[in-house]
Design an enzyme around this catalytic site. Structure first.
Site, PDB file in Angstrom:
ATOM      1  NE  ARG A   1      -2.289  -1.140   3.611  1.00  0.00           N
ATOM      2  CZ  ARG A   1      -1.767  -0.329   4.510  1.00  0.00           C
ATOM      3  NH1 ARG A   1      -1.851   0.981   4.357  1.00  0.00           N
ATOM      4  NH2 ARG A   1      -1.148  -0.812   5.565  1.00  0.00           N
TER       5      ARG A   1
ATOM      6  CE1 TYR B   1       2.049  -7.202  -3.959  1.00  0.00           C
ATOM      7  CE2 TYR B   1       1.109  -6.058  -2.080  1.00  0.00           C
ATOM      8  CZ  TYR B   1       1.812  -7.121  -2.603  1.00  0.00           C
ATOM      9  OH  TYR B   1       2.287  -8.107  -1.777  1.00  0.00           O
TER      10      TYR B   1
ATOM     11  CE  LYS C   1      -6.222  -3.763   4.474  1.00  0.00           C
ATOM     12  NZ  LYS C   1      -6.234  -4.152   5.881  1.00  0.00           N
TER      13      LYS C   1
ATOM     14  CG  HIS D   1      -6.983  -3.053  10.039  1.00  0.00           C
ATOM     15  ND1 HIS D   1      -5.683  -2.614  10.179  1.00  0.00           N
ATOM     16  CD2 HIS D   1      -6.914  -4.086   9.154  1.00  0.00           C
ATOM     17  CE1 HIS D   1      -4.873  -3.335   9.430  1.00  0.00           C
ATOM     18  NE2 HIS D   1      -5.593  -4.248   8.803  1.00  0.00           N
TER      19      HIS D   1
ATOM     20  CB  SER E   1      -0.619  -3.324   8.104  1.00  0.00           C
ATOM     21  OG  SER E   1      -1.798  -2.612   7.800  1.00  0.00           O
TER      22      SER E   1
ATOM     23  CB  CYS F   1       0.831  -6.047  14.077  1.00  0.00           C
ATOM     24  SG  CYS F   1       2.007  -4.745  13.680  1.00  0.00           S
TER      25      CYS F   1
ATOM     26  CE  LYS G   1      -5.466  -6.991  10.732  1.00  0.00           C
ATOM     27  NZ  LYS G   1      -4.106  -6.431  10.703  1.00  0.00           N
TER      28      LYS G   1
ATOM     29  CG  ASN H   1       0.469 -15.653  12.167  1.00  0.00           C
ATOM     30  OD1 ASN H   1       0.946 -16.780  12.084  1.00  0.00           O
ATOM     31  ND2 ASN H   1       0.744 -14.702  11.290  1.00  0.00           N
TER      32      ASN H   1
ATOM     33  CG  ASP I   1      -7.214  -7.291   6.850  1.00  0.00           C
ATOM     34  OD1 ASP I   1      -6.292  -7.031   7.641  1.00  0.00           O
ATOM     35  OD2 ASP I   1      -7.453  -6.608   5.837  1.00  0.00           O
TER      36      ASP I   1
ATOM     37  CG  ASN J   1       3.374  -6.380   1.953  1.00  0.00           C
ATOM     38  OD1 ASN J   1       2.744  -6.886   2.892  1.00  0.00           O
ATOM     39  ND2 ASN J   1       2.780  -5.594   1.046  1.00  0.00           N
ATOM     40  CB  SER J   2       5.759 -12.202  -0.569  1.00  0.00           C
ATOM     41  OG  SER J   2       6.325 -12.770   0.589  1.00  0.00           O
ATOM     42  NE  ARG J   3       0.318  -8.581   2.668  1.00  0.00           N
ATOM     43  CZ  ARG J   3      -0.244  -8.186   3.798  1.00  0.00           C
ATOM     44  NH1 ARG J   3      -1.348  -8.745   4.232  1.00  0.00           N
ATOM     45  NH2 ARG J   3       0.294  -7.225   4.516  1.00  0.00           N
TER      46      ARG J   3
ATOM     47  NE  ARG K   1       5.493  -6.035  13.824  1.00  0.00           N
ATOM     48  CZ  ARG K   1       5.883  -7.273  13.558  1.00  0.00           C
ATOM     49  NH1 ARG K   1       7.077  -7.669  13.933  1.00  0.00           N
ATOM     50  NH2 ARG K   1       5.080  -8.099  12.913  1.00  0.00           N
TER      51      ARG K   1
ATOM     52  N   GLY L   1       0.804 -19.851  18.689  1.00  0.00           N
ATOM     53  CA  GLY L   1      -0.158 -20.701  19.411  1.00  0.00           C
ATOM     54  C   GLY L   1      -0.180 -20.449  20.912  1.00  0.00           C
TER      55      GLY L   1
ATOM     56  CG  ASN M   1       0.035 -15.059  20.931  1.00  0.00           C
ATOM     57  OD1 ASN M   1       0.936 -14.870  21.762  1.00  0.00           O
ATOM     58  ND2 ASN M   1       0.139 -14.699  19.665  1.00  0.00           N
TER      59      ASN M   1
HETATM   60  P1  GTP Z   1      -2.250  -7.523   7.540  1.00  0.00           P
HETATM   61  O1  GTP Z   1      -2.728  -8.578   6.605  1.00  0.00           O
HETATM   62  O2  GTP Z   1      -1.145  -6.679   6.954  1.00  0.00           O
HETATM   63  O3  GTP Z   1      -3.337  -6.654   8.092  1.00  0.00           O
HETATM   64  O4  GTP Z   1      -1.465  -8.256   8.757  1.00  0.00           O
HETATM   65  P2  GTP Z   1      -1.880  -9.212   9.964  1.00  0.00           P
HETATM   66  O5  GTP Z   1      -2.189  -8.365  11.161  1.00  0.00           O
HETATM   67  O6  GTP Z   1      -2.877 -10.222   9.562  1.00  0.00           O
HETATM   68  O7  GTP Z   1      -0.456  -9.905  10.299  1.00  0.00           O
HETATM   69  P3  GTP Z   1      -0.006 -11.446  10.209  1.00  0.00           P
HETATM   70  O8  GTP Z   1      -0.810 -12.347  11.100  1.00  0.00           O
HETATM   71  O9  GTP Z   1       0.077 -11.825   8.787  1.00  0.00           O
HETATM   72  O10 GTP Z   1       1.458 -11.379  10.839  1.00  0.00           O
HETATM   73  C1  GTP Z   1       2.460 -10.570  10.320  1.00  0.00           C
HETATM   74  C2  GTP Z   1       3.832 -10.941  10.833  1.00  0.00           C
HETATM   75  O11 GTP Z   1       3.859 -11.001  12.256  1.00  0.00           O
HETATM   76  C3  GTP Z   1       4.279 -12.308  10.336  1.00  0.00           C
HETATM   77  O12 GTP Z   1       5.614 -12.208   9.919  1.00  0.00           O
HETATM   78  C4  GTP Z   1       4.172 -13.195  11.546  1.00  0.00           C
HETATM   79  O13 GTP Z   1       5.119 -14.229  11.533  1.00  0.00           O
HETATM   80  C5  GTP Z   1       4.394 -12.228  12.711  1.00  0.00           C
HETATM   81  N1  GTP Z   1       3.643 -12.652  13.926  1.00  0.00           N
HETATM   82  C6  GTP Z   1       2.327 -12.951  13.996  1.00  0.00           C
HETATM   83  N2  GTP Z   1       1.973 -13.338  15.251  1.00  0.00           N
HETATM   84  C7  GTP Z   1       3.100 -13.280  15.983  1.00  0.00           C
HETATM   85  C8  GTP Z   1       3.395 -13.555  17.370  1.00  0.00           C
HETATM   86  O14 GTP Z   1       2.542 -13.923  18.173  1.00  0.00           O
HETATM   87  N3  GTP Z   1       4.688 -13.357  17.779  1.00  0.00           N
HETATM   88  C9  GTP Z   1       5.659 -12.929  16.925  1.00  0.00           C
HETATM   89  N4  GTP Z   1       6.885 -12.756  17.408  1.00  0.00           N
HETATM   90  N5  GTP Z   1       5.420 -12.669  15.609  1.00  0.00           N
HETATM   91  C10 GTP Z   1       4.163 -12.831  15.152  1.00  0.00           C
HETATM   92  C1  SPV Z   2      -2.796  -4.339   5.339  1.00  0.00           C
HETATM   93  O1  SPV Z   2      -1.852  -3.670   4.913  1.00  0.00           O
HETATM   94  O2  SPV Z   2      -3.349  -4.086   6.440  1.00  0.00           O
HETATM   95  C2  SPV Z   2      -3.289  -5.507   4.565  1.00  0.00           C
HETATM   96  C3  SPV Z   2      -2.700  -5.761   3.245  1.00  0.00           C
HETATM   97  O3  SPV Z   2      -4.176  -6.201   5.030  1.00  0.00           O
HETATM   98  S1  SPV Z   2      -3.390  -4.764   1.986  1.00  0.00           S
HETATM   99  O4  SPV Z   2      -4.595  -5.449   1.497  1.00  0.00           O
HETATM  100  O5  SPV Z   2      -2.407  -4.645   0.918  1.00  0.00           O
HETATM  101  O6  SPV Z   2      -3.753  -3.480   2.518  1.00  0.00           O
HETATM  102 MN    MN Z   3      -4.872  -5.497   7.057  1.00  0.00          MN
END
Ligand code: GTP
Ligand code: SPV
Ligand code: MN
Length: 591
Positions: free
Chosen positions: A78, A206, A215, A235, A257, A259, A261, A263, A284, A374-376, A407, A501, A503
């Site tokens: 973005r 992208y 978004k 979000h 983003s 951080c 979600k 996972n 998301d 930021n590969s997806r 974070r 996990g 968490n």
């Molecule tokens: P967007 O799709 O951008 O909104 O992101 P998201 O909030 O869904 O983040 P996502 O779960 O994809 O995690 C992003 C990064 O954080 C990844 O590289 C994960 O490995 C890392 N991560 C997620 N959960 C944890 C955690 O509990 N501990 C740590 N240390 N890293 C984490």
């Molecule tokens: C974010 O950046 O919070 C995402 C990825 O979920 S994107 O759809 O590119 O905004």
């Molecule tokens: Mn997002």
């Protein structure tokens, strides 16, 4: 080139037909293709994308239904500096958004769009955000000249005839126009016109810049409409926690983003807590509104996950590993000689040799990363083994807890609970987080990201806080509010908390708090788990001292933190709810 472009218009909706015709006259595509959302259509369009070189077919034995895409290296995330909220006055968009007058922006972008689809196909993508028949669901139509966008929207939304059926004869739909142009950052704009329920995106191909349901509609336009209509567009992930006794508790969580979600929404509890089960509603975005019983109900407007790939492995996120082993588009990861994909943090050793996300030769000795940070993956939610059956329930699920989290390598404890709603809104409003690769620029710097909505709020952030405070009156049984930080580090720069996990242990305390069955201690920041109420059984290499470090509140750090929060508060001064200033004073007094 185009072999089968027989997608016929399946609507007699006059407003839709008139708008598509107007846009086609303007953009001048060679042909118009109406997407119906069928499996056969997906097959045809995928084959065409492969023929065009937009997608590479991956090893179908290892990865059935999976394809590979490389974006333009100048277009990998973005771009917040190119994102505009075009309200009548700049005041309405507020100081945290880029603004341009609607008339001026329309003029500028119409000039870019004019004739830009010559020699190309204009795809008409009708899409539905939310379960069919939900009072919260919304219809959008995206016009695009990108076949990658069509295939992605087909996974991320309920696309095609289902959306036109939902719309019927109404003219209440989001009008989205996307033109790739020459994918040049100089001509890249993501413009929102909240009053017209319209979006124009040019010059990118992208993710969040171009999948307009995500978004742009679900958050920026959605938040604007939510304030007017008395609901929330957030979000946030949404999940259900099932206890060993079969009790289900629904939780929403806003982390910025990249951080955590996705996972958290797909978490696999550790062996010690294996009687507990997580069900994913969304990873998301949440649309939430008060129900007649006084509880806050949430739906996931999306139908797929556009998730961060690096770091995904069978330890961190086993459900995702399973989910993305079929029917997935991988964007900007590395490609191995046997047409498999690779990324930093994948299971197993790195390949001896592969092509990196730019298509250059890569070996483990290379300095650069093989996959872009930021590969997806783009995967349908129906592939998620933890998908909650309630995801299609038009009424949504009742939310018991809202979790905020950033974070932060220091300052912020692993877990604390707000004293009450307004205090919780203050905690959300003052959230700080280190920036990630999800947006261009600034990675690693701490910035304020209120409720994880800084890049996504479609109006004045002060009015947004006011909306959150006011909504309390319409929710008789409001969710409890919490704050977490999985990312605090020790003196050696190692994460204090194992995360992923594990968490579940924190989530269990949150759920138990919601049901008033565990204890807590009062601190300056809020309630924290009592000495024995965070279950650490079976957690190896984690001493009670380490938990103390993860939970420590240092007065000096917090005084600095409050000063940093003041920067945002000063920016929003004219429209900042007084309640939040009082919360700041109370916190200072408690420290
Ligand atoms: P967007 O799709 O951008 O909104 O992101 P998201 O909030 O869904 O983040 P996502 O779960 O994809 O995690 C992003 C990064 O954080 C990844 O590289 C994960 O490995 C890392 N991560 C997620 N959960 C944890 C955690 O509990 N501990 C740590 N240390 N890293 C984490
Ligand atoms: C974010 O950046 O919070 C995402 C990825 O979920 S994107 O759809 O590119 O905004
Ligand atoms: Mn997002």
């Amino acid at each position: 080139m185009t072999k089968d472009l027989s997608g016929k218009c399946k609507t007699s909706n006059k407003a839709v037909l008139a708008w598509v015709e107007e846009m086609a006259k303007h953009c001048k595509p060679d042909c118009i293709y109406w997407c119906n959302g069928s499996k056969a259509e997906r097959k045809t369009l995928t084959a065409e994308a492969v023929e065009m070189g937009v997608l590479i077919k991956l090893n179908q034995k290892k990865l059935p239904g999976c394809y590979y895409h490389r974006s333009n290296p100048n277009d990998v995330a973005r771009v917040e500096q190119s994102t505009f909220i075009c309200t009548e006055s700049q005041e309405e968009a507020g100081p945290t958004n880029n603004w341009m007058a609607p008339k001026e922006m329309y003029q500028k972008l119409r000039a870019y769009a004019e004739g830009s689809m010559r020699g190309r196909t204009m795809y008409v993508i009708p899409y539905l955000m939310g379960p069919p028949g939900s009072p919260l669901a919304k219809v959008g139509i995206e016009l695009t000249d990108s076949i990658y966008v069509v295939l992605s929207m087909g996974t991320m939304t309920r696309m095609g005839e289902i959306a036109l059926e939902e719309l019927g004869t109404s003219d209440d739909f989001n009008r989205g126009l996307h033109c790739m142009l020459d994918v040049n950052p100089e001509r890249r704009y993501i413009a929102h016109f909240p009053k017209d329920n319209a979006i124009i995106s040019v010059g990118s191909n992208y993710g969040g810049n171009v999948l307009l349901g995500k978004k742009c509609l679900a958050l920026r336009i959605g938040s604007y409409l939510g304030r007017q209509e008395g609901w929330f567009a957030e979000h946030m992930l949404v999940l259900g926690v099932e206890s060993p006794a079969g009790e289900k508790t629904y939780v929403a969580a806003a982390f910025p983003s990249a951080c955590g979600k996705t996972n958290f929404a797909m978490m696999m509890p550790p062996p010690h807590l294996k009687g507990w089960k997580i069900w994913t509603i969304g990873d998301d975005i949440a649309w939430m509104r008060p129900g007649p019983d006084g509880r806050l109900y949430a739906i996931n407007p999306e139908a797929g996950y556009f998730g961060v790939v690096p770091g995904t492995n069978s330890k961190s996120n086993p459900a995702a590993v399973q989910m993305i082993s079929r029917d997935t588009i991988f964007t900007n990861v590395a490609l191995t000689p046997d047409l498999d994909v690779w990324w930093e943090g994948k299971d197993g050793p790195p390949p001896k040799e592969c092509l990196d996300w730019k298509g250059n030769k890569w070996t483990p000795d290379s300095e650069e990363k093989a996959a872009h940070p930021n590969s997806r993956f783009t995967a349908p939610m129906t592939n998620n083994p933890l998908l909650a059956p309630e995801v299609n329930d038009p009424t949504g699920v009742p939310i018991r807890a809202i979790i905020f989290g950033g974070r932060r390598s220091n300052t912020t404890p692993l877990i604390y609970q707000a004293f009450n709603w307004v205090h919780g809104v203050y905690i959300g409003a003052t959230m700080g987080s280190e920036m990630t690769a999800a947006a261009v620029g600034g990675a690693g710097q701490v910035r304020r990201d209120p409720l994880a909505m800084l890049p996504f709020c479609g109006y004045h952030m002060g009015d947004y806080f006011r909306h959150w405070i006011n909504m309390h009156k319409t929710i008789k049984h409001p969710p409890r509010i919490f704050h977490v930080n999985w990312f605090r580090k020790d003196g050696q720069g190692e994460f204090l908390w194992p995360g992923f996990g594990e968490n579940m242990r924190v989530l269990k305390w949150i759920v138990d708090r919601c049901h008033a069955r565990t204890d807590a201690e009062e601190t300056a920041l809020g309630w924290v788990p009592g000495p024995a109420s965070l279950d650490l059984t079976g957690l190896s290499n984690f001493s009670p001292e380490r938990l103390e470090q993860a939970q420590a509140i240092y007065e000096e750090e917090w005084r600095r933190e409050i000063m940093m929060q003041d920067e945002l508060f000063m920016k929003l001064h004219a429209r900042l709810p007084k309640e939040l200033i009082f919360q700041r004073e109370l916190l200072l007094a408690r420290l």
